[in-house]
Design a protein around this motif. Structure first.
Motif, mmCIF file in Angstrom:
data_model
loop_
_atom_site.group_PDB
_atom_site.id
_atom_site.type_symbol
_atom_site.label_atom_id
_atom_site.label_comp_id
_atom_site.label_asym_id
_atom_site.label_seq_id
_atom_site.Cartn_x
_atom_site.Cartn_y
_atom_site.Cartn_z
ATOM 1 N N ALA A 19 0.837 -1.191 0.000
ATOM 2 C CA ALA A 19 0.000 0.000 0.000
ATOM 3 C C ALA A 19 0.875 1.245 0.000
ATOM 4 O O ALA A 19 1.957 1.255 0.567
ATOM 5 C CB ALA A 19 -0.902 -0.007 1.224
ATOM 6 N N ASP A 20 0.374 2.308 -0.638
ATOM 7 C CA ASP A 20 1.014 3.611 -0.525
ATOM 8 C C ASP A 20 0.791 4.111 0.895
ATOM 9 O O ASP A 20 -0.287 3.915 1.459
ATOM 10 C CB ASP A 20 0.381 4.607 -1.500
ATOM 11 N N THR A 21 1.793 4.752 1.462
ATOM 12 C CA THR A 21 1.656 5.312 2.803
ATOM 13 C C THR A 21 2.309 6.686 2.859
ATOM 14 O O THR A 21 3.185 7.003 2.066
ATOM 15 C CB THR A 21 2.306 4.423 3.879
ATOM 16 N N SER A 30 -2.670 5.337 4.841
ATOM 17 C CA SER A 30 -2.388 4.325 3.814
ATOM 18 C C SER A 30 -3.472 4.321 2.758
ATOM 19 O O SER A 30 -4.613 4.717 3.025
ATOM 20 C CB SER A 30 -2.338 2.930 4.446
ATOM 21 N N SER A 31 -3.128 3.840 1.563
ATOM 22 C CA SER A 31 -4.166 3.647 0.556
ATOM 23 C C SER A 31 -5.176 2.655 1.133
ATOM 24 O O SER A 31 -4.823 1.734 1.848
ATOM 25 C CB SER A 31 -3.572 3.146 -0.756
ATOM 26 N N PHE A 74 -3.378 12.939 -2.532
ATOM 27 C CA PHE A 74 -4.146 11.740 -2.223
ATOM 28 C C PHE A 74 -5.247 11.633 -3.266
ATOM 29 O O PHE A 74 -6.080 12.528 -3.380
ATOM 30 C CB PHE A 74 -4.759 11.831 -0.826
ATOM 31 N N ARG A 81 -12.530 6.577 -0.411
ATOM 32 C CA ARG A 81 -11.343 5.816 -0.007
ATOM 33 C C ARG A 81 -10.122 6.306 -0.772
ATOM 34 O O ARG A 81 -10.212 6.692 -1.938
ATOM 35 C CB ARG A 81 -11.518 4.325 -0.278
ATOM 36 N N ILE A 82 -8.958 6.245 -0.130
ATOM 37 C CA ILE A 82 -7.712 6.655 -0.758
ATOM 38 C C ILE A 82 -7.248 5.554 -1.703
ATOM 39 O O ILE A 82 -7.075 4.412 -1.287
ATOM 40 C CB ILE A 82 -6.634 6.952 0.296
ATOM 41 N N LEU A 83 -7.068 5.913 -2.968
ATOM 42 C CA LEU A 83 -6.577 4.959 -3.970
ATOM 43 C C LEU A 83 -5.065 4.985 -4.091
ATOM 44 O O LEU A 83 -4.423 3.955 -4.243
ATOM 45 C CB LEU A 83 -7.159 5.282 -5.348
ATOM 46 N N ARG A 84 -4.502 6.204 -4.049
ATOM 47 C CA ARG A 84 -3.064 6.368 -4.333
ATOM 48 C C ARG A 84 -2.555 7.591 -3.587
ATOM 49 O O ARG A 84 -3.272 8.568 -3.385
ATOM 50 C CB ARG A 84 -2.904 6.532 -5.847
ATOM 51 N N ILE A 85 -1.293 7.519 -3.201
ATOM 52 C CA ILE A 85 -0.625 8.648 -2.546
ATOM 53 C C ILE A 85 0.653 8.943 -3.328
ATOM 54 O O ILE A 85 1.463 8.041 -3.557
ATOM 55 C CB ILE A 85 -0.267 8.318 -1.085
#
Length: 89
Positions: A19-21, A30-31, A74, A81-85
């Motif tokens: 996951a991206d964090t 986190s994603s 983000f 919801r977070i998909l990508r950071i």
């Protein structure tokens, strides 16, 4: 040949599990986290940009924070919801 195929399968599976964090102090986003958690930890974004497909339908948003000379974006889906950071200087 079979070992190579198994290795590639394992590598692809491991890549999708990561996951991206991003850390704000000692708290980590986190994603997959919700925008509620993001606002709780990071506060309101400095910039919100809508994301649309080629027909103009909304697909999500980019929430941008400017912190310590960095730009942290983000990408949020339509469910919140977070998909990508992504981070840049």
């Amino acid at each position: 040949m079979r070992k190579t195929a198994m290795f590639l399968t394992l590598m692809l599976a491991a890549g999708t599990a990561l996951a991206d964090t991003y850390a704000f102090g000692n708290r980590v986003i986190s994603s997959g986290d919700s925008i509620g958690r993001l606002v709780e930890i990071a506060g309101k974004p400095d910039l919100v940009t809508p994301l649309e497909n080629e027909y103009g339908a909304r697909e999500g948003e980019n929430w941008t924070y400017f912190r310590d000379g960095k730009t942290i974006v983000f990408t949020i889906d339509t469910r919140g919801r977070i998909l990508r950071i992504t981070e840049s200087r």
